[in-house]
Design a protein around this motif. Structure first.
Motif, mmCIF file in Angstrom:
data_model
loop_
_atom_site.group_PDB
_atom_site.id
_atom_site.type_symbol
_atom_site.label_atom_id
_atom_site.label_comp_id
_atom_site.label_asym_id
_atom_site.label_seq_id
_atom_site.Cartn_x
_atom_site.Cartn_y
_atom_site.Cartn_z
ATOM 1 N N ALA A 17 -11.005 -50.044 12.884
ATOM 2 C CA ALA A 17 -11.973 -50.477 13.892
ATOM 3 C C ALA A 17 -11.510 -50.054 15.281
ATOM 4 O O ALA A 17 -10.316 -50.020 15.569
ATOM 5 C CB ALA A 17 -12.162 -51.992 13.832
ATOM 6 N N VAL A 18 -12.475 -49.728 16.138
ATOM 7 C CA VAL A 18 -12.181 -49.309 17.510
ATOM 8 C C VAL A 18 -12.832 -50.292 18.466
ATOM 9 O O VAL A 18 -14.015 -50.600 18.335
ATOM 10 C CB VAL A 18 -12.705 -47.881 17.777
ATOM 11 C CG1 VAL A 18 -12.483 -47.497 19.231
ATOM 12 C CG2 VAL A 18 -12.019 -46.883 16.861
ATOM 13 N N PHE A 19 -12.049 -50.797 19.417
ATOM 14 C CA PHE A 19 -12.598 -51.721 20.395
ATOM 15 C C PHE A 19 -13.534 -50.979 21.348
ATOM 16 O O PHE A 19 -13.237 -49.863 21.778
ATOM 17 C CB PHE A 19 -11.472 -52.379 21.197
ATOM 18 C CG PHE A 19 -10.668 -53.372 20.406
ATOM 19 C CD1 PHE A 19 -11.120 -54.666 20.228
ATOM 20 C CD2 PHE A 19 -9.465 -53.004 19.827
ATOM 21 C CE1 PHE A 19 -10.379 -55.581 19.498
ATOM 22 C CE2 PHE A 19 -8.718 -53.907 19.090
ATOM 23 C CZ PHE A 19 -9.181 -55.208 18.927
ATOM 24 N N PRO A 20 -14.670 -51.583 21.706
ATOM 25 C CA PRO A 20 -15.607 -50.910 22.622
ATOM 26 C C PRO A 20 -15.035 -50.817 24.022
ATOM 27 O O PRO A 20 -14.118 -51.573 24.400
ATOM 28 C CB PRO A 20 -16.838 -51.819 22.582
ATOM 29 C CG PRO A 20 -16.297 -53.164 22.217
ATOM 30 C CD PRO A 20 -15.154 -52.902 21.279
ATOM 31 N N ALA A 21 -15.584 -49.886 24.796
ATOM 32 C CA ALA A 21 -15.143 -49.726 26.173
ATOM 33 C C ALA A 21 -15.624 -50.904 27.013
ATOM 34 O O ALA A 21 -16.600 -51.582 26.680
ATOM 35 C CB ALA A 21 -15.687 -48.414 26.738
ATOM 36 N N ILE A 22 -14.916 -51.160 28.111
ATOM 37 C CA ILE A 22 -15.318 -52.223 29.028
ATOM 38 C C ILE A 22 -16.609 -51.795 29.719
ATOM 39 O O ILE A 22 -16.663 -50.723 30.322
ATOM 40 C CB ILE A 22 -14.218 -52.496 30.064
ATOM 41 C CG1 ILE A 22 -12.924 -52.935 29.354
ATOM 42 C CG2 ILE A 22 -14.658 -53.549 31.071
ATOM 43 C CD1 ILE A 22 -11.754 -53.120 30.299
ATOM 44 N N LEU A 101 -5.643 -51.090 31.023
ATOM 45 C CA LEU A 101 -6.219 -50.575 29.782
ATOM 46 C C LEU A 101 -7.731 -50.724 29.818
ATOM 47 O O LEU A 101 -8.249 -51.820 30.009
ATOM 48 C CB LEU A 101 -5.636 -51.331 28.586
ATOM 49 C CG LEU A 101 -6.037 -50.851 27.197
ATOM 50 C CD1 LEU A 101 -5.479 -49.454 26.937
ATOM 51 C CD2 LEU A 101 -5.518 -51.825 26.138
ATOM 52 N N LEU A 102 -8.452 -49.609 29.644
ATOM 53 C CA LEU A 102 -9.909 -49.627 29.618
ATOM 54 C C LEU A 102 -10.462 -49.619 28.204
ATOM 55 O O LEU A 102 -11.501 -50.205 27.929
ATOM 56 C CB LEU A 102 -10.479 -48.429 30.397
ATOM 57 C CG LEU A 102 -10.116 -48.344 31.879
ATOM 58 C CD1 LEU A 102 -10.761 -47.118 32.510
ATOM 59 C CD2 LEU A 102 -10.554 -49.609 32.611
ATOM 60 N N GLN A 103 -9.757 -48.942 27.297
ATOM 61 C CA GLN A 103 -10.212 -48.909 25.904
ATOM 62 C C GLN A 103 -9.053 -48.543 25.002
ATOM 63 O O GLN A 103 -8.231 -47.684 25.335
ATOM 64 C CB GLN A 103 -11.362 -47.917 25.708
ATOM 65 C CG GLN A 103 -11.983 -47.977 24.316
ATOM 66 C CD GLN A 103 -13.189 -47.068 24.162
ATOM 67 O OE1 GLN A 103 -13.447 -46.226 25.017
ATOM 68 N NE2 GLN A 103 -13.937 -47.237 23.096
ATOM 69 N N SER A 104 -8.997 -49.201 23.856
ATOM 70 C CA SER A 104 -7.999 -48.900 22.834
ATOM 71 C C SER A 104 -8.717 -48.313 21.639
ATOM 72 O O SER A 104 -9.687 -48.897 21.138
ATOM 73 C CB SER A 104 -7.252 -50.182 22.440
ATOM 74 O OG SER A 104 -6.384 -49.941 21.347
ATOM 75 N N LYS A 105 -8.250 -47.165 21.171
ATOM 76 C CA LYS A 105 -8.894 -46.500 20.041
ATOM 77 C C LYS A 105 -7.962 -46.480 18.830
ATOM 78 O O LYS A 105 -7.160 -47.387 18.643
ATOM 79 C CB LYS A 105 -9.352 -45.100 20.441
ATOM 80 C CG LYS A 105 -10.460 -45.111 21.503
ATOM 81 C CD LYS A 105 -11.097 -43.751 21.687
ATOM 82 C CE LYS A 105 -12.233 -43.804 22.698
ATOM 83 N NZ LYS A 105 -12.912 -42.494 22.844
ATOM 84 N N ASN A 106 -8.063 -45.441 18.017
ATOM 85 C CA ASN A 106 -7.342 -45.414 16.744
ATOM 86 C C ASN A 106 -5.849 -45.151 16.912
ATOM 87 O O ASN A 106 -5.391 -44.611 17.917
ATOM 88 C CB ASN A 106 -7.927 -44.319 15.840
ATOM 89 C CG ASN A 106 -9.393 -44.505 15.577
ATOM 90 O OD1 ASN A 106 -10.222 -44.210 16.427
ATOM 91 N ND2 ASN A 106 -9.731 -44.985 14.391
ATOM 92 N N VAL A 107 -5.112 -45.517 15.858
ATOM 93 C CA VAL A 107 -3.725 -45.079 15.725
ATOM 94 C C VAL A 107 -3.747 -43.608 15.332
ATOM 95 O O VAL A 107 -4.494 -43.213 14.422
ATOM 96 C CB VAL A 107 -2.978 -45.905 14.661
ATOM 97 C CG1 VAL A 107 -1.591 -45.321 14.396
ATOM 98 C CG2 VAL A 107 -2.871 -47.364 15.097
#
Length: 212
Positions: A17-22, A101-107
């Motif tokens: 899962a990827v967190f959405p952008a702010i 941090l604005l967005q966290s994506k995949n490993v």
């Protein structure tokens, strides 16, 4: 005479899962360059001139390219290759000072494998030690290429793993595997800190500063 050393590269994105952008936050541009590749022959089942997808290898990295309708074998196609020169790479699990941090994506990961034939145990061990540093740089480059393709400008929580093996051909075949992993992220200036943006620009050093 032994066989020439061989080096292999691999990189990828771990599913999750990827967190959405702010909302309302403008992400920094990731940059890139335009590279021309030649359109290959259409695959089996595709009529001449029909659009199709193919994989192009650019600087050791695979990119998915779409040949437009009306294409012809050999015609030049423009491919946008993301740049990884600007990407912040850190073993810290938080953004650098002055950023948030604005967005966290995949490993993501990148690895490099070097295989070679060592004529002696000492020579083989020495060569494996000498190659660890350059292989770490190669693995990091593969990883940051993945970050650029995801539209990220930072990789945080980076970890490096170095593995070696000398079991092949009665100990004469040596192998060194270096893997770099981290979380692809988008970072931006922290608006709550009153600092000129130019003061937060990263600096690139090939050697420690004086006094260290």
């Amino acid at each position: 005479m032994g066989a020439q050393p061989t080096k292999n590269y691999q990189a990828g994105t771990c599913p999750g899962a990827v967190f959405p952008a702010i909302p309302g936050k403008v992400h920094p541009a990731t940059g890139g360059q335009t590279v021309q590749v030649q359109c290959p022959n259409p695959p089996k089942g595709v009529k001449p001139g029909q659009s199709f997808n193919f994989t192009a290898t650019i600087n050791g990295q695979n990119y998915s390219v779409t040949a437009p309708a009306g294409n012809q074998p050999g015609m030049p196609l423009a491919v946008n290759v993301p740049s990884n020169d600007h990407i912040v790479v850190s073993t810290l699990h938080c953004p650098p000072p002055g950023f948030k941090l604005l967005q966290s994506k995949n490993v993501i990961f990148g690895n490099t494998t070097l295989s070679f034939h060592g004529s002696s145990m000492i020579k083989g061990q020495n060569l494996m030690g000498e190659q660890a540093g350059p292989l770490m740089i190669d693995a990091q480059r593969q990883m940051t290429n993945q970050a650029a393709q995801l539209g990220c400008n930072a990789v945080l929580g980076v970890n490096y793993s170095v593995t070696n093996d000398s079991s092949g051909d009665r100990g004469h075949v040596k192998m060194v595997l270096v893997t770099a992993t981290g979380t692809a992220c988008v970072i931006g200036l922290d608006d709550s800190i009153a600092v000129e943006p130019s003061a937060l620009s990263p600096t690139y050093a090939s050697a420690p500063p004086p006094g260290y």
